[in-house]
Design a protein around this motif. Structure first.
Motif, short mmCIF file in Angstrom:
data_model
loop_
_atom_site.label_atom_id
_atom_site.label_comp_id
_atom_site.label_asym_id
_atom_site.label_seq_id
_atom_site.Cartn_x
_atom_site.Cartn_y
_atom_site.Cartn_z
N LYS A 204 0.83 -1.21 0.00
CA LYS A 204 0.00 0.00 0.00
C LYS A 204 0.86 1.25 0.00
O LYS A 204 0.55 2.24 -0.70
CB LYS A 204 -0.92 -0.01 1.22
CG LYS A 204 -1.77 1.26 1.35
CD LYS A 204 -2.71 1.19 2.55
CE LYS A 204 -3.52 2.48 2.67
NZ LYS A 204 -4.49 2.41 3.79
N TYR A 205 1.93 1.22 0.78
CA TYR A 205 2.79 2.40 0.89
C TYR A 205 4.02 2.33 -0.02
O TYR A 205 4.95 3.11 0.13
CB TYR A 205 3.21 2.59 2.35
CG TYR A 205 2.04 2.96 3.24
CD1 TYR A 205 1.39 4.17 3.09
CD2 TYR A 205 1.58 2.07 4.21
CE1 TYR A 205 0.31 4.50 3.89
CE2 TYR A 205 0.50 2.40 5.02
CZ TYR A 205 -0.14 3.62 4.85
OH TYR A 205 -1.21 3.95 5.65
N LYS A 206 3.96 1.36 -0.98
CA LYS A 206 5.00 1.25 -2.02
C LYS A 206 6.41 1.06 -1.44
O LYS A 206 7.38 1.65 -1.91
CB LYS A 206 4.94 2.46 -2.94
CG LYS A 206 3.62 2.57 -3.71
CD LYS A 206 3.59 3.76 -4.63
CE LYS A 206 2.36 3.75 -5.53
NZ LYS A 206 1.09 3.61 -4.80
N LEU A 207 6.49 0.21 -0.41
CA LEU A 207 7.78 -0.16 0.15
C LEU A 207 8.19 -1.53 -0.40
O LEU A 207 7.35 -2.32 -0.84
CB LEU A 207 7.72 -0.21 1.67
CG LEU A 207 7.47 1.12 2.39
CD1 LEU A 207 7.43 0.88 3.90
CD2 LEU A 207 8.52 2.15 2.05
N GLU A 208 9.47 -1.81 -0.33
CA GLU A 208 9.99 -3.07 -0.85
C GLU A 208 9.50 -4.26 -0.03
O GLU A 208 9.56 -4.26 1.19
CB GLU A 208 11.53 -3.05 -0.83
CG GLU A 208 12.17 -4.31 -1.36
CD GLU A 208 13.69 -4.30 -1.24
OE1 GLU A 208 14.32 -5.27 -1.73
OE2 GLU A 208 14.24 -3.34 -0.66
N VAL A 209 8.99 -5.27 -0.72
CA VAL A 209 8.64 -6.54 -0.09
C VAL A 209 9.80 -7.50 -0.36
O VAL A 209 10.08 -7.84 -1.51
CB VAL A 209 7.33 -7.11 -0.64
CG1 VAL A 209 7.05 -8.49 -0.05
CG2 VAL A 209 6.17 -6.16 -0.37
N ASN A 210 10.48 -7.93 0.69
CA ASN A 210 11.69 -8.72 0.53
C ASN A 210 11.69 -9.83 1.57
O ASN A 210 11.58 -9.57 2.78
CB ASN A 210 12.92 -7.82 0.72
CG ASN A 210 14.22 -8.51 0.35
OD1 ASN A 210 14.37 -9.72 0.55
ND2 ASN A 210 15.17 -7.75 -0.18
N GLU A 211 11.79 -11.07 1.13
CA GLU A 211 11.79 -12.21 2.06
C GLU A 211 12.95 -12.13 3.05
O GLU A 211 12.86 -12.69 4.16
CB GLU A 211 11.85 -13.52 1.29
CG GLU A 211 10.58 -13.85 0.53
CD GLU A 211 10.63 -15.23 -0.11
OE1 GLU A 211 11.66 -15.92 0.08
OE2 GLU A 211 9.66 -15.60 -0.80
N ASP A 212 14.02 -11.45 2.68
CA ASP A 212 15.16 -11.32 3.59
C ASP A 212 14.87 -10.41 4.77
O ASP A 212 15.66 -10.35 5.71
CB ASP A 212 16.38 -10.78 2.82
CG ASP A 212 16.93 -11.79 1.83
OD1 ASP A 212 16.79 -13.00 2.09
OD2 ASP A 212 17.48 -11.36 0.80
N TYR A 213 13.75 -9.70 4.72
CA TYR A 213 13.36 -8.81 5.82
C TYR A 213 12.40 -9.50 6.80
O TYR A 213 11.89 -8.87 7.72
CB TYR A 213 12.67 -7.55 5.29
CG TYR A 213 13.48 -6.69 4.35
CD1 TYR A 213 14.84 -6.89 4.15
CD2 TYR A 213 12.87 -5.66 3.64
CE1 TYR A 213 15.58 -6.10 3.28
CE2 TYR A 213 13.60 -4.84 2.77
CZ TYR A 213 14.94 -5.08 2.59
OH TYR A 213 15.66 -4.28 1.73
N ILE A 214 12.15 -10.79 6.58
CA ILE A 214 11.15 -11.52 7.37
C ILE A 214 11.80 -12.70 8.08
O ILE A 214 12.56 -13.46 7.47
CB ILE A 214 10.01 -12.03 6.46
CG1 ILE A 214 9.30 -10.84 5.77
CG2 ILE A 214 9.00 -12.86 7.25
CD1 ILE A 214 8.33 -11.26 4.68
N GLY A 215 11.49 -12.87 9.38
CA GLY A 215 11.96 -14.01 10.14
C GLY A 215 10.81 -14.71 10.84
O GLY A 215 10.05 -14.07 11.56
#
Length: 331
Positions: A204-215
């Motif tokens: 929604k806020y046009k930020l990067e979706v990156n699996e490396d940012y998720i734990g």
């Protein structure tokens, strides 16, 4: 509506035997009583005992602490009790395990104890009774779970999408662009909902979706030890946690690693537990009105018992801004 005669015909036994089984008579074997109760539950039989002198409800609870005020489930239980007891209901809080659910069908348990409805807390998608809820005819309200296409089931919770969007918007306002998520495994309805809300807010806020940012990890301390350095290596400057308890662990981990919150890393929790205002620094978090959730649980049960097939009740999830969030570090 299923009758004693229907149960007797299905099992090929007398109506008196069925009646004895349903009323805890002593001159009937345990095996026969179990057989009758299982058939009655399967056929959706509602015991006359459930509509007798004693009005009985139960709170079924698993994977959730509730006995002291600092524990998450305490206020939910208290909110429910405040409403139910004022209306003349007797309420029993029943801790459960998966093993018990495997051995005892939900309908049999409810019939055996004469409960008219249940408020269910802390279940995961792996709990055996979650499958039985799909077809039950017993009024049942689930906290942070959802069952489709059964008018006897309702759910209560908070608006995860709204709360997480508020958190992401707050972090964007502080200059953060790489925002991570640390959560438990996606084996529960609510953790899946928060995971999807996080992804939706980033888009929604046009930020990067990156699996490396998720734990994602089951054990809290192990997850924070593993994922905080990993997310920082990928340039993450703020992390959203699926629960306050995980955020508490993260703050301890940051302190041990000489990572200053919020100078080096901003942290946001979810729940607003009582101790969030007293951590160092005080924790920014998404609030769940737990007393309100308990009251809504009773309201939903009342609707179901009255024949009103209510679906979901979602409370607002405001962002409580404290000192664990701050401007993004200058690169």
């Amino acid at each position: 509506m299923t009758t004693i005669s229907d149960i007797a015909a299905k099992l090929g036994i007398s109506k008196s035997t069925v009646s004895k089984a349903l009323n805890n008579a002593t001159d009937i074997s345990a095996a026969m009583r179990k057989r009758v109760l299982e058939a009655a539950a399967e056929m959706g039989y509602i015991s006359r005992r459930s509509y007798g002198a004693e009005k009985k409800l139960c709170i079924l609870i698993e994977n959730m602490d509730y006995k002291t005020p600092n524990q998450f489930g305490h206020d939910i239980v208290q909110g429910f009790l405040q409403m139910a007891e004022a209306d003349g209901w007797s309420v029993e809080v029943v801790p459960l395990t998966m093993e018990f659910q495997r051995l005892t069908p939900y309908g049999v348990f409810m019939l055996d104890h004469g409960y008219q409805a249940a408020f269910v807390l802390g279940f995961s998608l792996l709990d055996p009774w979650m499958q039985e809820f799909k077809a039950t005819q017993i009024p049942t309200v689930l906290y942070d779970n959802y069952i489709k296409n059964n008018p006897y089931i309702a759910s209560v919770g908070c608006d995860n999408q709204e709360g997480i969007e508020l958190a992401i918007k707050h972090l964007i306002g502080l200059g953060h662009k790489k925002i991570g998520l640390i959560s438990g495994p996606l084996d529960s309805y609510i953790l899946k909902a928060r995971y999807r809300a996080y992804l939706g807010a980033l888009k929604k806020y046009k930020l990067e979706v990156n699996e490396d940012y998720i734990g994602l990890g089951y054990f809290v301390a192990e997850s924070t030890r593993t994922y905080i350095p990993r997310l920082l290596e990928h340039g993450v400057t703020a992390i959203l946690f699926s629960h306050d308890v995980r955020a508490f662990s993260a703050m301890t981990e940051c302190s041990d690693r000489c990572i200053q919150v919020p100078r080096d890393l901003s942290i946001i929790g979810f729940d607003d537990l009582p101790m969030t205002a007293y951590t160092t620094p005080p924790l920014t978090t998404i609030r769940q009105d737990r007393i309100g959730l308990g009251r809504c649980g009773y309201f939903a049960i009342n609707c179901l018992l009255g024949g009103l097939p209510i679906g979901s009740i979602l409370l607002r999830a405001p962002l409580i801004i404290r000192d664990s969030t701050g401007p993004a570090p200058v690169e």
